[in-house]
Structure formats: C-alpha cells, structure tokens
Enzyme design. Sequence first.
Site, short mmCIF file in Angstrom:
data_model
loop_
_atom_site.label_atom_id
_atom_site.label_comp_id
_atom_site.label_asym_id
_atom_site.label_seq_id
_atom_site.Cartn_x
_atom_site.Cartn_y
_atom_site.Cartn_z
N HIS A 174 0.81 -1.22 0.00
CA HIS A 174 0.00 0.00 0.00
C HIS A 174 0.84 1.27 0.00
O HIS A 174 0.53 2.24 -0.69
CB HIS A 174 -0.93 -0.02 1.22
N CYS A 477 13.65 39.12 -5.64
CA CYS A 477 13.24 37.96 -4.85
C CYS A 477 12.68 38.50 -3.52
O CYS A 477 12.50 39.69 -3.38
CB CYS A 477 14.39 36.98 -4.64
C1 PEP Z 1 15.36 38.75 1.15
O1 PEP Z 1 15.98 39.20 2.12
O2 PEP Z 1 14.46 39.37 0.54
C2 PEP Z 1 15.65 37.40 0.67
C3 PEP Z 1 15.11 36.91 -0.41
O3 PEP Z 1 16.50 36.64 1.40
P1 PEP Z 1 16.10 35.88 2.74
O4 PEP Z 1 14.60 36.01 2.91
O5 PEP Z 1 16.55 34.48 2.56
O6 PEP Z 1 16.87 36.62 3.77
#
Ligand code: PEP
Length: 517
Positions: A174, A477
Amino acid sequence: MWQGIGVSAGRGVGRAVPIMTETPLPPDWSQPLSEQERLDGAVERLRALLSTVGPYREAPEAMAVLRAQLAVLNDPSLRAAIAGALADGATAEGAIEAAFAPFCAALSGNGGTEVAALRDSLLQLLQAPSAHSIPDHINGAVLVLKTVTPVLLCRLQGQRPAAVVSENGSYACHSAILLRALGVPAVFGVEDIAGAVQEGELLLVDGDSGTVTVQPNAQDSAFLQPLPCSGVDTEKISSAGGSNVRVNGTVGSVTEAQSVLQNGGDGIGLFRTELLFMAQERPPTEAAQLAVYAALAALMQDRETVIRTLDCGGDKPIGCLPPEKEDNPLLGRRGIRYCLDYPALFKTQLRALLRAAVYGNVKLLLPMVTTPEEVQAVRGLLKTCAAELEQEEQPYRTVPLGVMIETPSAALTADLLAREADFFSVGTNDLTGYVMAADRGNRAVSGWLDPFRPAVLRAVEMTLDSAKKTGIPVGVCGEAAADEAWLSLLAEKGVASVSVPPHAIAKMRRTLPPTRI
Ligand code: PEP
Ligand code: MG
C-alpha cells in the site's frame, strides 16, 4: 551503495532523516483516561488521518488503499473483538494485539502485512502524541525507515520528502502505491539501512534502479550530464502571459526545484544554500555540496539557476558554524561578511559551485553585500578556486556573479556595485527591514515591514536606475516579488525577473504587467 527494489520511479537527492518507529513506547500511565477512552481516541485519530485524502484525491489506486485501510478499521468483527478484550480487562494495547491477531493470521502475504501495519499505527497512536510523529524538516529530505506505513504517509501533512527508503515493503504494498501517487521516488527492501544511515548524510535515491548512494558525488551520479557551453541561453525570456518578465522559483532543495518545473517556472531565481548547512553537525563537504548543486543544475538544464552563497547569521543562525556571540546579530557578521572572514569554509562552497556549473546554467548570488570591495574579494576567491581546479584537472565553469540588494548601503551605492556585478537581485525582505529599521522577526514592528513604504520603493527605484545605466539585469526575490500590486509600481522601471515560491508561479504568469526593460 545499497541495493533494494525500486517501487516508485525517479531520483531524489537529499539529507537523510531516519525515523525509527519500530517499537511502540510503553503506555503513558500518567494519563487519567480509561482504556476505552484511550482506544477510542486512537481509533478516531487514525480514522481522521486515513480520511485526509488531500494529495491522493486524483489517484484512484491510492484512494482504494485508503478506503481498504478504513474498511479494516471499521470492520464490525474487529471492533467487537477489541471491545470484548477490553471488557475482559485487557489494556488498550492488549486488546488491539488480541483482536488483530486472527486477522493477521488469516491473511497471508501482503494482506497480512498491511493489516499488521495498520495495527502498529494504531498502537503508535495510543502513545503520547510525540511518538510516531513526523519531524517537521522533511521537505526535500530522504526519509529512511524500517517500514513505511500508509498512516505515516498520511501524516506528512503537506511536507514532501525528496525520496523514501525502507527496509521492508514491496512494489505492490500500500505504501508503494501511495508514494507512486505522490510522485516521490522510493526504494524498498534495503536490508539493515535504517540503523546504518546517519541523520543528515546526503543520499541519492534512484527509484528506477533501486539503488541508494550514500554521500554521492557528481561523478557517480550517472544522470548528471555536462551541458555543452553553446546550449546555455543565459537570458532566455519567457513571453508566456504577455509579459517579458521571467518568472523564476525560490527554493531550498532539488525536490522543490522539480515543482518549479511542474509549475512552468522559467528557472530558479533563488536557491537558499544555508538550508544545506542547517541541522548538521559539520558544514557539508565540497563533494556533498557538489552533489546537490549539480543535481539542481542538471535538472534545470539551460534555464537560469541562481544559487545564493551561504547566508548565515542574523535571523539564520547555523549551529555547525563557529559560534558568533553578537549583541545585535542583524547588524553583525552576516552572509558575505561571515564567508569572507572564513575563506576555507567559503572556498569549499565556491569550488562546489564552479564544479556544478558544468551541468547547467548556474549563476552565483551574494547575500548581504554592502560594499564593492566585498564583490571584488569574492571575484579574487573565485579566481583562486578556478586555478586550483585547473591544476587538479577538475571540470568547472566560470559563472556570472550577482549581488543581492538587501541593505540600504547596497541600494544607495547601486551605481558602484553595478560595475562589479553581472546582475542584481533585490531581496525585499531584508531591504524592507533594514530601510525601515524594523526587525523581520519582531511582530511588534510588523507595521513598518511594508515594502510599499516610499523609502523602500525609492531604494528599489534607485537600484533599477543604476542597473539600467550600467546595463545589468535586475531580478526581485523576497516576498514582494509575488505581489502584483507592488510590482506594478515598478513595472516601468524594468524588472527582468521575479523569483517566487513554486505555487505562486502560475498566478504571476497570469497577472504580471507588460514590462519595458
Ligand atoms: C530577502 O531578504 O528578501 C531574501 C530573499 O533573502 P532571505 O529572505 O533568505 O533573507
Ligand atoms: Mg535576505
């Protein structure tokens, strides 16, 4: 290398998390519950777990497994046998053992094993809640167990291991069916592996060949093929969704990178390497890091794969690194500052990254940069590493070097940094915290942690302007990268890419505004 039976196809690389669930703990007699109440509680918990169909909903075979387990649990004769044993004065554990015994005996082979696994799960659930519990750090890890029960897989609760290895079990059992439904590579029948593998060791699990390699390196990972230089399209632009902003994924493991591809991401915009260092007794070796970075690069092929060098310190303490006693770690020796102060540690990572670059389209990203001198120092170390690798006749490739813009100093001197860097990536999380002088981890000041504040927007605009003048691309980011409203304020300024969690990729594709770079 260990050999077993491949029961779920594909390859997974990750840190080993051994889970020893074999022996139920003795009953916790401090609980003031009657045996009947303890038993009812465990049955209810088990029923609830088996009813949480979540990821299995679309897989008929997996749903059939869960229904079969529930049917056994609800079987009137089993329930009557348990009730009878309890009435005769048995403990809850004793009643379960007694009631399941004839069931297990009557069902030979696989059926008996499955019912025994259900019995063991019920026994485990009778114990204190911590017993049989799943660690909360198995995302991207390789689970190593004596036996994988369906109940255990139901307890993953959204966590996704890179692979699963077990001493017991077969292709038809399973748990194998559930793992195939989840798409998690798995190898079963690996004798004596559970006690032999150390927590944190790097494992490469091949669900096709049924092999498990401990501490693999790129050379013995046959699936890693060097990517020809000419195949690398470093500025591949996706036009899907009408925007020319690339939508990349932010990840911390190769497994998560797979879900970037599944969600249609253009590449990896941020791979947080510090996750490889966390929960380790020692920093990972060059070979261990190479195996992960190379697997990532090979998976992404010519899609850009931005790997950030170790971002330790501040809100990311790492136990295995020399301890830092700082009154104010957020303003202390974080990220690139720490790495430049420990060149041996840093060079190990840089060498692994240069070597991994042979397998894909790798770019390096430096965290917490505040001065151009830091970037120059890294370039110097990269040269040294390249010379060493040359001499050792190790294959490697030089890589573009990016700078995170996440400190006020970096934003204010973006024009100077742009002369040193091949690209920028704006880390809106730290940038917001440092510009607004508000600790990311302090809820009392969360109102200041707002990337829409004019000071933060101006810092990003300055960065974009400087980058444009020098002609280097800028990605974003951090959390704000997934906020269309925030991005629309900067669209005219030319954001080349965003990096967002894999699940947010499709949404960003739909909503990104057209951008003029
Ligand atoms: C940020 O600081 O925006 C970043 C992407 O890095 P971390 O969140 O890993 O510090
Ligand atoms: Mg940061």
